[in-house]
Design a protein around this motif. Structure first.
Motif, short mmCIF file in Angstrom:
data_model
loop_
_atom_site.label_atom_id
_atom_site.label_comp_id
_atom_site.label_asym_id
_atom_site.label_seq_id
_atom_site.Cartn_x
_atom_site.Cartn_y
_atom_site.Cartn_z
N ASP A 134 -19.84 -106.03 -38.42
CA ASP A 134 -20.11 -104.71 -38.95
C ASP A 134 -21.86 -104.45 -38.99
OD1 ASP A 134 -18.88 -102.45 -41.37
OD2 ASP A 134 -21.08 -102.54 -40.84
N SER A 135 -22.47 -103.93 -38.21
CA SER A 135 -23.93 -103.99 -38.01
C SER A 135 -24.70 -103.42 -39.27
CB SER A 135 -24.44 -103.45 -36.68
OG SER A 135 -23.73 -102.03 -36.66
N GLU A 136 -23.92 -102.37 -39.79
CA GLU A 136 -24.40 -101.76 -40.88
C GLU A 136 -24.46 -102.52 -41.95
OE1 GLU A 136 -25.54 -98.46 -39.34
OE2 GLU A 136 -25.77 -98.56 -41.46
N LYS A 137 -23.28 -103.41 -42.38
CA LYS A 137 -23.42 -104.31 -43.39
C LYS A 137 -23.78 -105.53 -43.37
CE LYS A 137 -19.36 -102.07 -45.35
NZ LYS A 137 -17.69 -102.29 -45.65
N PRO A 161 -24.03 -118.82 -47.68
CA PRO A 161 -23.36 -118.52 -46.58
C PRO A 161 -23.84 -117.21 -46.26
CG PRO A 161 -21.86 -118.38 -48.32
CD PRO A 161 -23.19 -118.92 -49.02
N ASN A 162 -23.80 -116.55 -45.19
CA ASN A 162 -24.30 -115.41 -44.36
C ASN A 162 -24.05 -114.28 -45.60
OD1 ASN A 162 -25.38 -113.75 -41.98
ND2 ASN A 162 -23.48 -112.77 -42.96
N PHE A 163 -22.71 -114.21 -46.33
CA PHE A 163 -22.37 -113.04 -46.87
C PHE A 163 -23.15 -112.71 -48.06
CE2 PHE A 163 -19.91 -115.96 -49.55
CZ PHE A 163 -19.95 -115.17 -50.98
N ALA A 164 -23.71 -113.96 -48.79
CA ALA A 164 -24.43 -113.89 -49.89
C ALA A 164 -25.93 -113.30 -49.56
CB ALA A 164 -24.43 -115.25 -50.45
N LEU A 170 -26.80 -109.17 -51.10
CA LEU A 170 -27.86 -108.93 -51.89
C LEU A 170 -28.75 -107.92 -51.26
CD1 LEU A 170 -28.76 -112.37 -53.58
CD2 LEU A 170 -28.56 -110.28 -54.63
N ALA A 171 -28.88 -108.26 -49.91
CA ALA A 171 -29.66 -107.39 -49.28
C ALA A 171 -29.23 -105.69 -49.35
CB ALA A 171 -30.06 -107.51 -47.71
N ARG A 172 -27.95 -105.54 -49.13
CA ARG A 172 -27.22 -104.42 -49.25
C ARG A 172 -27.23 -103.72 -50.67
NH1 ARG A 172 -22.27 -104.49 -48.18
NH2 ARG A 172 -22.01 -106.73 -47.99
N LYS A 173 -26.60 -104.55 -51.84
CA LYS A 173 -26.22 -104.07 -52.82
C LYS A 173 -27.27 -104.19 -54.20
CE LYS A 173 -21.93 -103.09 -51.46
NZ LYS A 173 -21.51 -101.56 -51.50
N GLU A 188 -33.45 -110.33 -40.79
CA GLU A 188 -34.35 -109.47 -40.98
C GLU A 188 -34.08 -108.53 -42.12
OE1 GLU A 188 -35.91 -105.76 -37.97
OE2 GLU A 188 -34.19 -107.24 -37.20
N ARG A 189 -32.97 -108.17 -42.39
CA ARG A 189 -32.62 -107.37 -43.54
C ARG A 189 -32.92 -107.81 -44.92
NH1 ARG A 189 -26.91 -104.29 -41.80
NH2 ARG A 189 -27.84 -102.90 -40.00
N PHE A 190 -32.52 -109.34 -44.84
CA PHE A 190 -32.98 -109.87 -46.19
C PHE A 190 -34.56 -109.96 -46.37
CE2 PHE A 190 -33.44 -113.40 -49.32
CZ PHE A 190 -32.38 -113.21 -49.99
N ALA A 191 -35.20 -110.29 -45.42
CA ALA A 191 -36.55 -110.48 -45.61
C ALA A 191 -37.22 -109.08 -45.68
CB ALA A 191 -37.11 -111.04 -44.15
#
Length: 593
Positions: free
Chosen positions: A489-492, A269-272, A276-279, A309-312
């Motif tokens: 939350d556009s930051e997270k 899901p999106n949260f996963a 990872l992209a953030r943490k 985009e952020r994950f990539a």
């Protein structure tokens, strides 16, 4: 189009028997426990173990068509037992294991309701969970056999058992929807439904014998069970699996498994992806190689436009390709998959005038610089699945108009078990009404909300009314003055759950108390609790909460302003009621004249 050697099979039992004939000695399953491989199974080893389960179930009196509830962790026993139930002619009913001891009584009640609803013949669990679930068997109208892996081992291999032949229309899965509403519904899926969907999935992503699937998704959930387990078993794709608990404790384990085994297909899901992209820490990513990952399927909850985009960007240095991100849409009532993106292409994002979309139900392009709200496309219908956007009169709507997403085809469920009323509401004129709102532009589909108010947190759906009812039990809050909604939350890169609560007297620690109570009662912990003065939450003239308006007030920071001084607020409210009374009296007199 991938070659499908099992195309002529009509049931899961036939398909998996044929898969053993084709691939028997190859390793299919590699199981992880924490950071180490705990088990491996070939197709034949799995098949033979499943036959032992079938023999034991048969000796316990489980007959063809009987429902068997499964409360097992994501370990070897789940895979063996699931096929064992099928091979015995039974119907697997996966249920999630107990997680929080503080909510054990509530869990037992939910499990007991499931067992009663499906009139289960047996309950499969393991030795550690057995004492926790046994009380759920008390008071059942039908005697329920209790079975563990130890019982199967103790039974030995005496006697031969053969795979039972069943009809394509026989049930192959009873999948209960989320219990967050307190009214769980059992989705009835036939062998034919399941085969059609796993075939559509394989064709939609171009599966081949060069693929390797990797998963941590729960096996009691359709994406993990059907998409990863049954799909990879049907198509002969090796599967590397871990438990969702191990993922949540250390999310980078997911990426480590992909790297080590050359994983090509995985889902979450999106949260996963956002997590990872953030943490993910650089120290944990040393030596990581994600270049083999060709399909990172994302579904089960709203896809935030920043996530692809952020994950990539975060994992490009480790070989991840942006075009691997693969938005999709599905639901249990259509077995699983409904729409897929196109493999090997970037996620398709458009920007719309949000006010026009919400108020008029029309998708109108608006550049990002002009305040356009981004939407991620979930692609086009998978093979043999029809999708329509219906208006309030159930007639199809033109492109760009928002309506309810409806689905038709061979993957649509038979209905809800022992619930004809709910079935009649969900399936009308051959169409499955999903309850999701969306629109179509240039043959691509987009999801933009729910007909009923839902919030989604960490991949789970929660009805707003349930969360509000839980908060209403907190002393000091005004029943009827509670409002739940989610915001981006556009930051997270995730959706956050906001609870607005009216209170006459704000006390220290009240917001924390609300969070605790709602979390313990429902499993959903609000990200923020906003305490406001009485009569601040907007309502319709009939007294219904206007969640969209409350959300808008929250986003434009006018919610706090509307609280004002509590005394002033009370006076304004009294004046408002007086004006309403005068208008009502005037209306009555005008009618008399």
């Amino acid at each position: 189009m991938p070659h499908d050697p099992l195309l002529e099979t009509k049931t899961l039992n036939e398909a998996f028997s044929e898969r053993v004939n084709l691939s028997g000695e190859k390793t299919w399953l590699t199981l992880y426990e924490r950071d180490r491989i705990s088990d491996t199974l070939t197709y034949r080893t799995l098949f033979e173990a499943a036959l032992s389960w079938s023999a034991t179930l048969s000796r316990l009196g489980v007959a063809s068509g009987d429902r068997v509830v499964m409360v097992l962790p994501s370990n070897r026993s789940f895979f063996e037992a699931y096929l064992g139930v099928l091979f015995a002619g039974g119907v697997p009913v996966p249920a999630y294991p107990p997680v929080r001891m503080s909510r054990l009584d509530e869990y037992r009640q939910g499990l007991a309701a499931q067992i009663a609803n499906c009139t289960a013949a047996a309950l499969i669990t393991d030795e550690r969970i057995r004492p926790l679930v046994r009380p759920s068997l008390r008071g059942q109208l039908r005697e329920v056999a209790l079975l563990t892996p130890g019982d199967v081992r103790a039974g030995g291999s005496e006697g031969q058992f053969h795979v039972q032949q069943v009809a394509p229309g026989a049930l192959g899965l009873l999948q209960y929807t989320s219990g967050s509403t307190g009214a769980q519904k059992g989705v009835m899926l036939t062998h034919a439904n399941l085969l059609e969907n796993v075939r559509a999935i394989g064709r939609g992503v171009g599966l081949s014998d060069k693929d390797v699937a990797v998963t941590w998704l729960p096996l009691y959930h359709d994406m993990g069970l059907i998409g990863m387990m049954l799909g990879s078993l049907y198509w002969g794709v090796p599967l590397v699996a871990a438990s969702p608990i191990d993922f949540l404790r250390r999310p980078v384990r997911w990426l480590r498994m992909i790297s080590k085994h050359g994983g090509t297909i995985s889902a979450g899901p999106n949260f996963a992806y956002s997590l990872l992209a953030r943490k993910a820490r650089e120290d944990d990513l040393k030596g990581l190689d994600l270049s083999s990952w060709r399909l990172a399927l994302c579904g089960a909850e709203p896809i935030h436009h920043t996530t692809p985009e952020r994950f990539a960007q975060r994992f490009a240095p480790y070989g991840f390709k942006p075009e691997a991100f693969f938005p999709a849409y599905g639901l249990a009532e259509n077995t699983l998959a409904v729409t897929f993106s196109e493999p090997g292409t970037l996620a398709h994002v458009i920007h719309l005038d949000y006010a026009t979309l919400e108020c008029e139900g029309r998708a109108v392009n608006l550049p990002p610089a002009a305040g356009g709200k981004p939407f991620v496309s979930v692609g086009r219908p998978v093979d043999k699945v029809e999708v329509a956007i219906l208006g309030d009169d159930d007639a199809p709507l033109d492109e760009g108009l928002v309506g309810e997403i409806a689905v038709r085809g061979p993957c649509v469920m038979e209905g809800y078990f022992n619930n004809p009323e709910a079935t009649g509401s969900a399936i009308k004129n051959g169409w499955l009404l999903t309850g999701d709102l969306g629109f179509r532009l240039e043959e691509r589909y987009y999801i933009c909300g729910r007909k009923k108010d839902l919030v989604i947190k960490a991949g789970r759906n929660y009805f707003a009314e349930d969360l509000e009812a839980a908060a209403a039990t907190v002393e000091g809050l005004r029943p009827g003055g509670l409002c739940i909604f989610s915001v981006e939350d556009s930051e997270k890169g995730v959706e956050e759950v906001i609870l607005v609560a009216e209170t006459a007297s704000e006390t220290a620690g009240l917001a924390d108390e609300v969070r605790r109570v709602v979390s313990e009662s429902t499993g959903c912990r609000p990200d923020r609790v906003v305490l406001v003065a009485p009569r601040t939450v907007p309502k319709t003239s009939s007294g219904k909460i206007q969640r969209f308006k409350a959300r808008q007030w929250y986003l434009d920071h006018t919610l706090e302003k509307r609280q004002g001084d509590r005394a002033v607020t009370g006076i304004k409210s009294w004046l408002g009621r007086w004006e309403y009374a005068k208008a009502l009296v005037g209306d009555l007199f005008s009618k008399k004249r």
